[in-house]
Design a protein around this motif. Sequence first.
Motif, PDB file in Angstrom:
ATOM      1  N   GLN A  72      43.855  20.227  46.206  1.00  0.00           N
ATOM      2  CA  GLN A  72      43.682  20.362  47.654  1.00  0.00           C
ATOM      3  C   GLN A  72      42.275  20.786  48.042  1.00  0.00           C
ATOM      4  OE1 GLN A  72      46.784  23.004  49.126  1.00  0.00           O
ATOM      5  NE2 GLN A  72      48.364  21.892  47.979  1.00  0.00           N
ATOM      6  N   GLY A  73      41.424  21.009  47.046  1.00  0.00           N
ATOM      7  CA  GLY A  73      40.025  21.326  47.315  1.00  0.00           C
ATOM      8  C   GLY A  73      39.748  22.779  47.620  1.00  0.00           C
ATOM      9  N   ASN A  74      40.540  23.703  47.078  1.00  0.00           N
ATOM     10  CA  ASN A  74      40.302  25.132  47.281  1.00  0.00           C
ATOM     11  C   ASN A  74      39.008  25.523  46.578  1.00  0.00           C
ATOM     12  OD1 ASN A  74      40.323  28.008  46.984  1.00  0.00           O
ATOM     13  ND2 ASN A  74      42.527  28.025  47.399  1.00  0.00           N
ATOM     14  N   ALA A  75      37.953  25.730  47.363  1.00  0.00           N
ATOM     15  CA  ALA A  75      36.621  25.934  46.791  1.00  0.00           C
ATOM     16  C   ALA A  75      36.516  27.247  46.017  1.00  0.00           C
ATOM     17  CB  ALA A  75      35.579  25.893  47.901  1.00  0.00           C
ATOM     18  N   ARG A  76      37.115  28.320  46.523  1.00  0.00           N
ATOM     19  CA  ARG A  76      37.024  29.614  45.835  1.00  0.00           C
ATOM     20  C   ARG A  76      37.789  29.587  44.517  1.00  0.00           C
ATOM     21  NH1 ARG A  76      35.649  34.310  48.205  1.00  0.00           N
ATOM     22  NH2 ARG A  76      37.517  35.435  47.520  1.00  0.00           N
ATOM     23  N   LEU A  77      38.934  28.921  44.512  1.00  0.00           N
ATOM     24  CA  LEU A  77      39.693  28.803  43.270  1.00  0.00           C
ATOM     25  C   LEU A  77      38.973  27.889  42.281  1.00  0.00           C
ATOM     26  CD1 LEU A  77      42.402  30.192  42.621  1.00  0.00           C
ATOM     27  CD2 LEU A  77      43.475  27.966  42.859  1.00  0.00           C
ATOM     28  N   GLU A  78      38.348  26.846  42.793  1.00  0.00           N
ATOM     29  CA  GLU A  78      37.557  25.953  41.941  1.00  0.00           C
ATOM     30  C   GLU A  78      36.430  26.725  41.265  1.00  0.00           C
ATOM     31  OE1 GLU A  78      36.405  22.753  39.930  1.00  0.00           O
ATOM     32  OE2 GLU A  78      37.812  22.309  41.551  1.00  0.00           O
ATOM     33  N   LEU A  79      35.779  27.588  42.028  1.00  0.00           N
ATOM     34  CA  LEU A  79      34.680  28.371  41.479  1.00  0.00           C
ATOM     35  C   LEU A  79      35.168  29.334  40.394  1.00  0.00           C
ATOM     36  CD1 LEU A  79      31.703  29.124  41.538  1.00  0.00           C
ATOM     37  CD2 LEU A  79      32.195  30.657  43.464  1.00  0.00           C
ATOM     38  N   ALA A  80      36.306  29.985  40.656  1.00  0.00           N
ATOM     39  CA  ALA A  80      36.805  31.000  39.725  1.00  0.00           C
ATOM     40  C   ALA A  80      37.482  30.393  38.502  1.00  0.00           C
ATOM     41  CB  ALA A  80      37.777  31.932  40.446  1.00  0.00           C
ATOM     42  N   PHE A  81      38.314  29.356  38.706  1.00  0.00           N
ATOM     43  CA  PHE A  81      39.178  28.860  37.642  1.00  0.00           C
ATOM     44  C   PHE A  81      39.047  27.362  37.368  1.00  0.00           C
ATOM     45  CE2 PHE A  81      41.564  32.590  39.291  1.00  0.00           C
ATOM     46  CZ  PHE A  81      41.607  33.331  38.124  1.00  0.00           C
ATOM     47  N   GLY A  82      38.089  26.708  37.978  1.00  0.00           N
ATOM     48  CA  GLY A  82      37.960  25.273  37.774  1.00  0.00           C
ATOM     49  C   GLY A  82      37.472  24.887  36.391  1.00  0.00           C
ATOM     50  N   ARG A  83      36.936  25.850  35.670  1.00  0.00           N
ATOM     51  CA  ARG A  83      36.402  25.590  34.316  1.00  0.00           C
ATOM     52  C   ARG A  83      37.229  26.341  33.266  1.00  0.00           C
ATOM     53  NH1 ARG A  83      30.663  24.526  32.089  1.00  0.00           N
ATOM     54  NH2 ARG A  83      30.355  25.927  30.340  1.00  0.00           N
ATOM     55  N   HIS A  84      37.334  27.638  33.412  1.00  0.00           N
ATOM     56  CA  HIS A  84      38.094  28.464  32.480  1.00  0.00           C
ATOM     57  C   HIS A  84      39.322  29.043  33.168  1.00  0.00           C
ATOM     58  CE1 HIS A  84      34.788  28.394  29.597  1.00  0.00           C
ATOM     59  NE2 HIS A  84      33.963  28.807  30.535  1.00  0.00           N
ATOM     60  N   VAL A  85      40.442  29.103  32.432  1.00  0.00           N
ATOM     61  CA  VAL A  85      41.660  29.722  32.971  1.00  0.00           C
ATOM     62  C   VAL A  85      42.069  30.827  32.000  1.00  0.00           C
ATOM     63  CG1 VAL A  85      43.969  29.328  33.890  1.00  0.00           C
ATOM     64  CG2 VAL A  85      42.289  27.481  33.945  1.00  0.00           C
ATOM     65  N   HIS A  86      41.316  31.918  32.024  1.00  0.00           N
ATOM     66  CA  HIS A  86      41.621  33.076  31.182  1.00  0.00           C
ATOM     67  C   HIS A  86      40.901  34.290  31.733  1.00  0.00           C
ATOM     68  CE1 HIS A  86      37.634  32.493  29.437  1.00  0.00           C
ATOM     69  NE2 HIS A  86      37.973  31.302  28.993  1.00  0.00           N
ATOM     70  N   TRP A  87      41.075  35.425  31.094  1.00  0.00           N
ATOM     71  CA  TRP A  87      40.486  36.682  31.541  1.00  0.00           C
ATOM     72  C   TRP A  87      38.956  36.612  31.452  1.00  0.00           C
ATOM     73  CZ3 TRP A  87      45.002  36.708  32.947  1.00  0.00           C
ATOM     74  CH2 TRP A  87      45.888  37.773  33.011  1.00  0.00           C
ATOM     75  N   GLY A  88      38.302  37.553  32.110  1.00  0.00           N
ATOM     76  CA  GLY A  88      36.850  37.649  32.050  1.00  0.00           C
ATOM     77  C   GLY A  88      36.389  38.751  31.114  1.00  0.00           C
ATOM     78  N   TYR A  89      35.111  38.672  30.705  1.00  0.00           N
ATOM     79  CA  TYR A  89      34.484  39.680  29.858  1.00  0.00           C
ATOM     80  C   TYR A  89      33.183  40.119  30.536  1.00  0.00           C
ATOM     81  CZ  TYR A  89      31.816  41.699  25.973  1.00  0.00           C
ATOM     82  OH  TYR A  89      31.065  42.531  25.186  1.00  0.00           O
ATOM     83  N   TRP A  90      33.098  41.422  30.863  1.00  0.00           N
ATOM     84  CA  TRP A  90      31.913  41.993  31.478  1.00  0.00           C
ATOM     85  C   TRP A  90      31.244  42.944  30.501  1.00  0.00           C
ATOM     86  CZ3 TRP A  90      36.272  40.663  34.034  1.00  0.00           C
ATOM     87  CH2 TRP A  90      36.150  39.958  35.234  1.00  0.00           C
ATOM     88  N   PRO A  91      30.013  42.665  30.042  1.00  0.00           N
ATOM     89  CA  PRO A  91      29.324  43.583  29.130  1.00  0.00           C
ATOM     90  C   PRO A  91      29.185  44.984  29.722  1.00  0.00           C
ATOM     91  CG  PRO A  91      28.208  41.466  29.203  1.00  0.00           C
ATOM     92  CD  PRO A  91      29.245  41.434  30.284  1.00  0.00           C
ATOM     93  N   GLN A  92      28.893  45.046  31.022  1.00  0.00           N
ATOM     94  CA  GLN A  92      28.875  46.297  31.769  1.00  0.00           C
ATOM     95  C   GLN A  92      29.948  46.192  32.851  1.00  0.00           C
ATOM     96  OE1 GLN A  92      26.952  48.894  30.893  1.00  0.00           O
ATOM     97  NE2 GLN A  92      26.105  47.658  29.213  1.00  0.00           N
ATOM     98  N   VAL A  93      30.937  47.068  32.807  1.00  0.00           N
ATOM     99  CA  VAL A  93      32.083  46.951  33.704  1.00  0.00           C
ATOM    100  C   VAL A  93      31.669  47.317  35.126  1.00  0.00           C
ATOM    101  CG1 VAL A  93      34.403  47.786  34.203  1.00  0.00           C
ATOM    102  CG2 VAL A  93      33.679  47.442  31.834  1.00  0.00           C
ATOM    103  N   PRO A  94      31.840  46.388  36.092  1.00  0.00           N
ATOM    104  CA  PRO A  94      31.454  46.653  37.478  1.00  0.00           C
ATOM    105  C   PRO A  94      32.513  47.482  38.209  1.00  0.00           C
ATOM    106  CG  PRO A  94      32.394  44.473  37.313  1.00  0.00           C
ATOM    107  CD  PRO A  94      32.369  45.020  35.914  1.00  0.00           C
ATOM    108  N   GLN A  95      32.131  48.015  39.351  1.00  0.00           N
ATOM    109  CA  GLN A  95      33.053  48.742  40.213  1.00  0.00           C
ATOM    110  C   GLN A  95      33.554  47.819  41.315  1.00  0.00           C
ATOM    111  OE1 GLN A  95      34.020  51.973  39.522  1.00  0.00           O
ATOM    112  NE2 GLN A  95      32.777  51.638  37.671  1.00  0.00           N
ATOM    113  N   GLY A  96      34.815  48.008  41.725  1.00  0.00           N
ATOM    114  CA  GLY A  96      35.357  47.207  42.818  1.00  0.00           C
ATOM    115  C   GLY A  96      35.796  45.830  42.366  1.00  0.00           C
ATOM    116  N   VAL A  97      36.149  45.018  43.366  1.00  0.00           N
ATOM    117  CA  VAL A  97      36.636  43.659  43.107  1.00  0.00           C
ATOM    118  C   VAL A  97      35.456  42.706  43.025  1.00  0.00           C
ATOM    119  CG1 VAL A  97      38.104  41.793  43.946  1.00  0.00           C
ATOM    120  CG2 VAL A  97      38.796  44.174  44.305  1.00  0.00           C
TER     121      VAL A  97
END
Length: 280
Positions: free
Chosen positions: A20-45
Amino acid sequence: MAVKDIQLPYFDLLLAQLDQGNARLELAFGRHVHWGYWPQVPQGVVSPADFAWAAENLTREVYGAAGMENGQRVLDVGCGLGGTIASLNENFSGVELIGLNIDPRQLIRAQEKVKARSGNLIHFTEGNACWLPFPGQFFEVVLAVECIFHFPQRRKFFEEASRVLKPGGRLALSDFVPRAFLLPLAALSKRWPFSKGFFGRCNLQCTIAQYRSLAKDTGFKLRVEKDITENTLPTYPFLRAMGTELNIRDPSAKFETWIVEWASRLRLLRYLVLSFEKLR
């Protein structure tokens, strides 16, 4: 396990939203569908773009543990939408990359989105992780990024990975690994209604001791054991925010995510990157 037996409601939702062209979902999950890894853990969402960056980082952690090199033949089992294949294609040369998945819908999207760079070869194949459709000693590397808990049997997958790997080849994966004392509670999850919930059937019941034993029994030696639990924790508030944005009402989606999050925060469940070397 036949394709018709695979029930993954989260992929049903994801693929429908992407169509359906959900741009935000495409950006987040259009390539990878798994958890993220942050070398330095950020605060907030975090934002969808930052989550996509972190998901790419996690993929690199897994294939980095395999000691990836140019010129290798690689099998990515449970390849999803082709993100790991895309990353390998962008970062290595002279490689032959094969993505395998039991869901043909995911493979169709992967084939559309991922094209081989000059000098590389890419194939996507429909198949079962526990009955790999490849000859023996065919690959230098086998990967399974955050998917082994969906497979019918870890032991059968290890046996198949050992069969298709050349001696000295590497199997690398990521998994949610429980503390041994959590196993009785984890076993109860098979009986509640959520065992076939939003994330499909998941078996989070393999401890690190069981992984070591499984490796020994199937001709592997554990070479890398990296705990990245803390680095993955920003995934959970992001998933909650996206769930609200998408108006996901399936109670199992919230409940299953909450259970895994707090088990992880309490160190009852660890997110590990593991790499095994085939010895014979």
